[in-house]
Design an enzyme around this catalytic site. Structure first.
Site, PDB file in Angstrom:
ATOM      1  N   HIS A 204       0.796  -1.233   0.000  1.00 14.41           N
ATOM      2  CA  HIS A 204       0.000   0.000   0.000  1.00 14.41           C
ATOM      3  C   HIS A 204       0.828   1.283   0.000  1.00 14.41           C
ATOM      4  CE1 HIS A 204       0.830  -0.009   4.342  1.00 14.41           C
ATOM      5  NE2 HIS A 204       0.561   1.285   4.312  1.00 14.41           N
TER       6      HIS A 204
HETATM    7  C1  UD1 Z   1      -2.188   5.862   5.372  1.00 11.48           C
HETATM    8  C2  UD1 Z   1      -0.905   6.415   5.985  1.00 11.48           C
HETATM    9  C3  UD1 Z   1       0.169   5.345   5.968  1.00 11.48           C
HETATM   10  C4  UD1 Z   1      -0.315   4.079   6.630  1.00 11.48           C
HETATM   11  C5  UD1 Z   1      -1.642   3.629   6.011  1.00 11.48           C
HETATM   12  C6  UD1 Z   1      -2.181   2.466   6.785  1.00 11.48           C
HETATM   13  C7  UD1 Z   1      -0.555   8.810   5.594  1.00 11.48           C
HETATM   14  C8  UD1 Z   1       0.201   9.818   4.820  1.00 11.48           C
HETATM   15  N1  UD1 Z   1      -0.409   7.532   5.197  1.00 11.48           N
HETATM   16  O1  UD1 Z   1      -1.917   5.547   4.019  1.00 11.48           O
HETATM   17  O2  UD1 Z   1       1.290   5.812   6.698  1.00 11.48           O
HETATM   18  O3  UD1 Z   1       0.652   3.078   6.445  1.00 11.48           O
HETATM   19  O4  UD1 Z   1      -2.587   4.698   6.086  1.00 11.48           O
HETATM   20  O5  UD1 Z   1      -3.086   1.728   6.042  1.00 11.48           O
HETATM   21  O6  UD1 Z   1      -1.256   9.155   6.498  1.00 11.48           O
HETATM   22  N2  UD1 Z   1      -9.128   4.748   0.733  1.00 11.48           N
HETATM   23  C9  UD1 Z   1     -10.378   4.188   0.591  1.00 11.48           C
HETATM   24  N3  UD1 Z   1     -11.037   3.870   1.746  1.00 11.48           N
HETATM   25  C10 UD1 Z   1     -10.553   4.083   2.992  1.00 11.48           C
HETATM   26  C11 UD1 Z   1      -9.282   4.676   3.101  1.00 11.48           C
HETATM   27  C12 UD1 Z   1      -8.584   4.999   1.951  1.00 11.48           C
HETATM   28  O7  UD1 Z   1     -10.863   3.970  -0.500  1.00 11.48           O
HETATM   29  O8  UD1 Z   1     -11.232   3.753   3.994  1.00 11.48           O
HETATM   30  C13 UD1 Z   1      -8.362   5.057  -0.524  1.00 11.48           C
HETATM   31  C14 UD1 Z   1      -8.633   6.457  -1.067  1.00 11.48           C
HETATM   32  O9  UD1 Z   1      -8.602   6.373  -2.454  1.00 11.48           O
HETATM   33  C15 UD1 Z   1      -7.426   7.233  -0.583  1.00 11.48           C
HETATM   34  C16 UD1 Z   1      -6.327   6.194  -0.604  1.00 11.48           C
HETATM   35  O10 UD1 Z   1      -6.968   4.978  -0.229  1.00 11.48           O
HETATM   36  O11 UD1 Z   1      -7.132   8.323  -1.414  1.00 11.48           O
HETATM   37  C17 UD1 Z   1      -5.199   6.478   0.368  1.00 11.48           C
HETATM   38  O12 UD1 Z   1      -5.704   6.685   1.692  1.00 11.48           O
HETATM   39  P1  UD1 Z   1      -4.897   7.606   2.728  1.00 11.48           P
HETATM   40  O13 UD1 Z   1      -5.556   7.548   4.054  1.00 11.48           O
HETATM   41  O14 UD1 Z   1      -4.652   8.955   2.160  1.00 11.48           O
HETATM   42  O15 UD1 Z   1      -3.472   6.936   2.803  1.00 11.48           O
HETATM   43  P2  UD1 Z   1      -3.077   5.407   2.970  1.00 11.48           P
HETATM   44  O16 UD1 Z   1      -2.443   4.965   1.720  1.00 11.48           O
HETATM   45  O17 UD1 Z   1      -4.211   4.637   3.517  1.00 11.48           O
HETATM   46  N1  UDP Z   2      -4.055  -5.515   8.728  1.00 11.74           N
HETATM   47  C1  UDP Z   2      -5.351  -5.980   8.906  1.00 11.74           C
HETATM   48  N2  UDP Z   2      -6.058  -6.387   7.797  1.00 11.74           N
HETATM   49  C2  UDP Z   2      -5.543  -6.346   6.541  1.00 11.74           C
HETATM   50  C3  UDP Z   2      -4.212  -5.861   6.379  1.00 11.74           C
HETATM   51  C4  UDP Z   2      -3.506  -5.445   7.489  1.00 11.74           C
HETATM   52  O1  UDP Z   2      -5.846  -6.043  10.040  1.00 11.74           O
HETATM   53  O2  UDP Z   2      -6.230  -6.723   5.602  1.00 11.74           O
HETATM   54  C5  UDP Z   2      -3.307  -5.074   9.915  1.00 11.74           C
HETATM   55  C6  UDP Z   2      -1.943  -5.687  10.070  1.00 11.74           C
HETATM   56  O3  UDP Z   2      -2.049  -6.936  10.697  1.00 11.74           O
HETATM   57  C7  UDP Z   2      -1.244  -4.643  10.935  1.00 11.74           C
HETATM   58  C8  UDP Z   2      -1.833  -3.359  10.439  1.00 11.74           C
HETATM   59  O4  UDP Z   2      -3.043  -3.694   9.770  1.00 11.74           O
HETATM   60  O5  UDP Z   2      -1.587  -4.793  12.302  1.00 11.74           O
HETATM   61  C9  UDP Z   2      -0.885  -2.690   9.516  1.00 11.74           C
HETATM   62  O6  UDP Z   2      -1.528  -1.646   8.870  1.00 11.74           O
HETATM   63  P1  UDP Z   2      -1.053  -1.095   7.469  1.00 11.74           P
HETATM   64  O7  UDP Z   2      -0.224  -2.099   6.770  1.00 11.74           O
HETATM   65  O8  UDP Z   2      -2.271  -0.607   6.794  1.00 11.74           O
HETATM   66  O9  UDP Z   2      -0.210   0.199   7.882  1.00 11.74           O
HETATM   67  P2  UDP Z   2       1.294   0.419   8.391  1.00 11.74           P
HETATM   68  O10 UDP Z   2       1.551  -0.473   9.550  1.00 11.74           O
HETATM   69  O11 UDP Z   2       2.193   0.168   7.228  1.00 11.74           O
HETATM   70  O12 UDP Z   2       1.304   1.864   8.743  1.00 11.74           O
END
Ligand code: UD1
Ligand code: UDP
Length: 351
Positions: A204
């Site tokens: 991601h």
């Molecule tokens: C965010 C965090 C990242 C973290 C990740 C965990 C920042 C800059 N990044 O990244 O550090 O590792 O969360 O998962 O804060 N979207 C949906 N539904 C949702 C959420 C997101 O469709 O419920 C899609 C949207 O298109 C959105 C994209 O995912 O634009 C990215 O979401 P965003 O919260 O901006 O960043 P993450 O990639 O989730």
């Molecule tokens: N995770 C989850 N379901 C999923 C994928 C990840 O519960 O389908 C959990 C994973 O076990 C970990 C956390 O989400 O505890 C990690 O989140 P993510 O990878 O989104 O973000 P990051 O840790 O890189 O910020």
């Protein structure tokens, strides 16, 4: 003591579940939970509140998705309103997302003490939005809770030793707590339709999803792996795959799963391939070799004895790591003793 805990993204719900449980067991603490709404899909948000019995948020700002500035700006104004109304003794922020930065920035400008859980992590790569969020949050926080010795070292190096405490990692607390629950009823947490022998993957990070060349290389490597690959897909990655990528037939895309299902998927996997921060650690805690699809890691402790192998998106390195022997040495506990949340609570009460 009144604390406003600020969460917004999947990994923060998981961390807050463990800390909240401990905080709320102490009658001296009144916790208010603020959800920024950064993550909002059912399986990116509600599923964790339901499954981990996290109290319903007192506030949900519904900030949603957007550019960094739009998303963070929306959070800033919403958080300010809540903090002005609640007047807490301190705020608690987690990790390195835009919700973390917005929480820390708003509270510090209102002279409300900020405590940062998972402080001191550094990738030394400022192209990562998370690195900017971490550096700024640590600099303006009043209490820094460091999960690893390296995090303590980084904060000391930045002149922040006086406000730093080594607490261990609340995600280690979580894995110990919930693994025991899964083992009581393993069938309940099995994801239906999963192949018997598989690698578990997640992708991601912006460096992979916003860069089609990197994503293509990762899928090229996946197509050359003989095992099945189970990939619970982040919505960000799903959007890109929909438009651009034919998927190799051994890759099984599934919707994001709940935390307990994810731990179970990790426990049953042959190895893990990921660019997630949290999953690298969970693989380590559960004794699964991890292949990190990034060019560096903040969790350098996991690299010992090749429990974690850094490959970036290089197909040759990914394939080598998939074929590498699984270490016979056990993983070791530099992530605390599983009681990090208790230590955090003590520090907050004595601040
Ligand atoms: C965010 C965090 C990242 C973290 C990740 C965990 C920042 C800059 N990044 O990244 O550090 O590792 O969360 O998962 O804060 N979207 C949906 N539904 C949702 C959420 C997101 O469709 O419920 C899609 C949207 O298109 C959105 C994209 O995912 O634009 C990215 O979401 P965003 O919260 O901006 O960043 P993450 O990639 O989730
Ligand atoms: N995770 C989850 N379901 C999923 C994928 C990840 O519960 O389908 C959990 C994973 O076990 C970990 C956390 O989400 O505890 C990690 O989140 P993510 O990878 O989104 O973000 P990051 O840790 O890189 O910020």
């Amino acid at each position: 003591m009144k604390i406003v805990s600020i969460v917004g993204a999947r990994p923060q719900f998981i961390k807050a579940a463990t800390v909240s449980r401990i905080l709320r067991s102490n009658p001296a603490i009144h916790e208010i939970l603020l959800h920024t709404g950064q993550h909002y899909d059912h399986n990116m948000s509600d599923v964790f509140f339901d499954e981990l019995h996290i109290p319903r948020p007192d506030y949900n700002l519904e900030a949603g998705s957007g550019s960094h500035a739009t998303q963070t700006g929306t959070m800033l104004t919403g958080i300010e309103e809540v903090l002005l109304r609640e007047k807490p003794d301190c705020t608690l922020v987690y990790g390195d997302t835009n919700s973390t930065l917005a929480g820390a920035l708003t509270a510090s400008k209102l002279h409300i003490p900020v405590a940062h859980v998972e402080a001191g992590l550094r990738s030394f790569n400022r192209a990562m939005p998370e690195e900017i969020n971490r550096i700024v949050t640590d600099r303006i926080s009043d209490m820094l809770f460091a999960p690893t010795p390296t995090a303590v070292y980084n904060l000391t190096h930045e002149g922040l030793a006086e406000i730093t405490t080594f607490t261990g990692d609340v995600m280690y607390d979580s894995v110990l707590f919930y693994k025991a629950r899964i083992e009581e009823n393993t069938e309940k947490y099995e994801t239906p339709g999963i192949p018997g022998d598989y690698l578990l993957a997640t992708i991601h990070r912006a460096e992979n999803t916003d860069n089609p060349a990197n994503l293509r290389k990762i899928f090229l490597a996946f197509s050359r792996i003989s095992r099945d690959i189970v990939l619970p897909i982040h919505p960000r990655t799903r959007k890109i795959l929909q438009s651009e990528f034919p998927l190799p037939s051994n890759v099984h895309i599934i919707d994001p799963v709940g935390y307990l299902e994810m731990l179970k998927l990790t426990m049953d996997a042959h190895k893990v391939l990921t660019d997630s921060g949290g999953l690298q650690k969970e693989a380590y805690f559960l004794g699964k070799q991890c292949i990190t699809l990034r060019t560096e890691t903040e969790w350098v402790e996991t690299l010992h004895d090749q429990w974690n192998i850094i490959t970036g998106s290089d197909p040759g390195l990914i394939l080598e790591a998939v074929a590498a022997p699984i270490p016979s040495t056990p993983t070791h506990a530099v992530f605390g003793n599983g009681k990090s949340a208790g230590l955090i609570m003590e520090k907050l009460l004595h601040f």
